[in-house]
Design an enzyme around this catalytic site. Structure first.
Site, PDB file in Angstrom:
ATOM      1  N   GLY A  11     -10.190 -18.535   9.553  1.00  0.00           N
ATOM      2  CA  GLY A  11     -10.974 -19.715   8.732  1.00  0.00           C
ATOM      3  C   GLY A  11     -10.456 -19.898   7.494  1.00  0.00           C
ATOM      4  O   GLY A  11      -9.801 -19.392   6.813  1.00  0.00           O
ATOM      5  N   ARG A  72      -6.511 -20.551  14.988  1.00  0.00           N
ATOM      6  CA  ARG A  72      -6.557 -19.334  15.872  1.00  0.00           C
ATOM      7  C   ARG A  72      -5.682 -19.298  17.002  1.00  0.00           C
ATOM      8  O   ARG A  72      -5.662 -20.151  17.907  1.00  0.00           O
ATOM      9  CB  ARG A  72      -7.931 -18.885  16.043  1.00  0.00           C
ATOM     10  CG  ARG A  72      -8.891 -18.746  14.778  1.00  0.00           C
ATOM     11  CD  ARG A  72     -10.291 -18.372  15.100  1.00  0.00           C
ATOM     12  NE  ARG A  72     -11.140 -18.676  14.017  1.00  0.00           N
ATOM     13  CZ  ARG A  72     -11.180 -17.878  12.921  1.00  0.00           C
ATOM     14  NH1 ARG A  72     -10.609 -16.718  12.752  1.00  0.00           N
ATOM     15  NH2 ARG A  72     -12.215 -18.041  12.129  1.00  0.00           N
ATOM     16  N   ASP A 103      -8.864 -10.595   8.033  1.00  0.00           N
ATOM     17  CA  ASP A 103      -8.401  -9.420   8.879  1.00  0.00           C
ATOM     18  C   ASP A 103      -7.626  -9.554  10.123  1.00  0.00           C
ATOM     19  O   ASP A 103      -6.642  -9.049  10.702  1.00  0.00           O
ATOM     20  CB  ASP A 103      -9.617  -8.406   9.049  1.00  0.00           C
ATOM     21  CG  ASP A 103     -10.660  -9.132   9.878  1.00  0.00           C
ATOM     22  OD1 ASP A 103     -10.632 -10.414   9.939  1.00  0.00           O
ATOM     23  OD2 ASP A 103     -11.370  -8.263  10.344  1.00  0.00           O
ATOM     24  N   THR A 125     -10.286 -15.332   2.437  1.00  0.00           N
ATOM     25  CA  THR A 125     -11.656 -15.721   3.359  1.00  0.00           C
ATOM     26  C   THR A 125     -12.829 -15.504   2.479  1.00  0.00           C
ATOM     27  O   THR A 125     -12.967 -14.865   1.443  1.00  0.00           O
ATOM     28  CB  THR A 125     -11.543 -14.453   4.365  1.00  0.00           C
ATOM     29  OG1 THR A 125     -13.027 -14.321   5.110  1.00  0.00           O
ATOM     30  CG2 THR A 125     -11.490 -12.756   3.678  1.00  0.00           C
ATOM     31  N   ASP A 127     -15.912 -14.411   3.241  1.00  0.00           N
ATOM     32  CA  ASP A 127     -16.756 -13.702   3.326  1.00  0.00           C
ATOM     33  C   ASP A 127     -16.617 -12.318   2.588  1.00  0.00           C
ATOM     34  O   ASP A 127     -17.567 -11.455   2.349  1.00  0.00           O
ATOM     35  CB  ASP A 127     -16.560 -12.954   4.855  1.00  0.00           C
ATOM     36  CG  ASP A 127     -17.085 -13.932   5.850  1.00  0.00           C
ATOM     37  OD1 ASP A 127     -18.014 -14.761   5.528  1.00  0.00           O
ATOM     38  OD2 ASP A 127     -16.383 -14.094   7.030  1.00  0.00           O
ATOM     39  N   ASP A 129     -14.945  -9.712   2.935  1.00  0.00           N
ATOM     40  CA  ASP A 129     -15.063  -8.590   3.913  1.00  0.00           C
ATOM     41  C   ASP A 129     -13.834  -7.564   3.927  1.00  0.00           C
ATOM     42  O   ASP A 129     -14.040  -6.868   4.928  1.00  0.00           O
ATOM     43  CB  ASP A 129     -15.326  -9.042   5.291  1.00  0.00           C
ATOM     44  CG  ASP A 129     -14.673 -10.126   5.661  1.00  0.00           C
ATOM     45  OD1 ASP A 129     -13.558 -10.408   5.230  1.00  0.00           O
ATOM     46  OD2 ASP A 129     -14.634 -10.633   7.001  1.00  0.00           O
ATOM     47  N   ARG A 171     -21.147 -12.525   8.997  1.00  0.00           N
ATOM     48  CA  ARG A 171     -21.359 -11.906   9.968  1.00  0.00           C
ATOM     49  C   ARG A 171     -21.678 -10.640   9.867  1.00  0.00           C
ATOM     50  O   ARG A 171     -22.495  -9.745  10.469  1.00  0.00           O
ATOM     51  CB  ARG A 171     -20.359 -12.356  11.332  1.00  0.00           C
ATOM     52  CG  ARG A 171     -20.581 -13.589  11.805  1.00  0.00           C
ATOM     53  CD  ARG A 171     -19.541 -13.790  12.897  1.00  0.00           C
ATOM     54  NE  ARG A 171     -18.230 -13.916  12.201  1.00  0.00           N
ATOM     55  CZ  ARG A 171     -17.020 -13.860  13.049  1.00  0.00           C
ATOM     56  NH1 ARG A 171     -16.990 -13.924  14.302  1.00  0.00           N
ATOM     57  NH2 ARG A 171     -15.879 -13.819  12.257  1.00  0.00           N
TER      58      ARG A 171
END
Length: 320
Positions: A11, A72, A103, A125, A127, A129, A171
């Site tokens: 992303g 991707r 990741d 990213t 996120d 995360d 998510r």
């Protein structure tokens, strides 16, 4: 080392262009050649590679998205696809690669490093995360995009006396909801890391209404609920308050990066080049306590991201 390649994968996130710019200019400053790999690992397999120079990255530091495009790649995960990628890397004389992504992108970088190709990861990213770093590139911009939306929605929510659920990305990690919710004064923040009670959310809404509050904002991370519409419906039925749902979606990925993300990306990009020139082969760049640092890729990927519970509790305290 004479030639470095740079790619963006997975992303997109605001600040990726600033990171690309830093990698390219730091590489050229140190007398090395640099190539851009288009569309991530898919671009390696397809040989979608071009030489970059100083002008290639002019006027991009303020732009969202990624000039190298992203994708991707399922083919890269296969034996034949991976072997083709290795052949292309050899043909183009690429001796080290900087991978900008999350990741999943880092797992591809880890795979390359295991076969002897020096690879450095930069966390791009929204996120936030990745456990090994305090912040990822794009998170601050995405949070501010959500915060701007919260302010706009609060205006119309106040006019109609409504409650609004704002669903944001996340998510498995609720940092966007947490940070934007705290900064935006949300009444409730629902994240995947913490169990929540609809009755508790409803109680807060009713208490606010009883003291004359004209609006209520609920921040919901997408990974915390199977069906946001059902949550909105249940809250409305239990409270009698008109509830509207806004799903922000990919608006959070775009936009001009904040000063924080531009500086972070620039620092990390320069650090990645420095590591390659020092002979490092399997590292990821991060930030801890405002200091740029680096970690082994495998170790970084093994760490579990923990939510900042102090911020979560603070948000609950301040939303009474």
């Amino acid at each position: 080392m004479k030639k470095i390649g740079v790619l963006t994968s997975g992303g997109d996130s605001p600040g990726m262009n600033a990171a690309i710019r830093a990698v390219v200019r730091a590489t050229i400053y140190n007398g090395l050649d640099v190539v851009g790999i288009k569309r991530g690992y898919e671009g390696i397999i397809n040989g979608d590679i071009k030489d970059l120079n100083l002008s290639s990255v002019a006027d991009i530091i303020h732009r969202g998205g990624t000039m190298l495009k992203t994708a991707r790649s399922e083919a890269f995960k296969t034996k034949s696809g991976f072997e083709k990628a290795l052949n292309v890397i050899k043909i183009f004389g690429i001796e080290g690669i900087v991978v900008i992504g999350g990741d999943g992108s880092f797992r591809g970088a880890e795979k390359l490093s295991q076969v002897g190709i020096p690879t450095i990861g930069i966390p791009g990213t929204i996120d936030n995360d990745l456990a090994y770093t305090d912040y990822t590139i794009g998170f601050d911009t995405a949070t501010n995009t959500v915060l701007h939306a919260v302010s706009n929605i609060r205006d119309t929510s106040t006019s109609h006396g409504r409650a609004n659920i704002i669903e944001v990305m996340g998510r498995h990690c609720g940092d966007i909801a947490l940070y934007a919710g705290l900064a935006g004064g949300a009444e409730s923040i629902i994240v995947p890391e913490e169990k929540y009670s609809i009755d508790d959310v409803c109680k807060r809404l009713i208490q606010g209404k009883n003291r004359g509050k004209l609006h209520s904002i609920i921040l919901l991370a997408e990974g915390a609920a199977d069906n946001s519409y059902e949550i909105a419906k249940e809250i409305e039925e239990k409270t009698g308050i008109d509830v509207r749902l806004t799903i922000l979606g990919h608006i959070q990925r775009g936009g001009s990066p904040t000063a924080f993300d531009r500086i972070l990306a620039s620092r990390m990009g320069a650090k990645a080049v420095e590591l390659l020139m020092q002979g490092e082969k399997s590292r990821v760049v991060g930030i801890k306590g405002n200091e740029i640092c680096d970690f082994d890729i495998s170790k970084a990927l093994s760490l579990k991201k923990e939510m900042n519970k102090d911020l979560y509790e603070l948000a609950k305290i301040l939303s009474i």
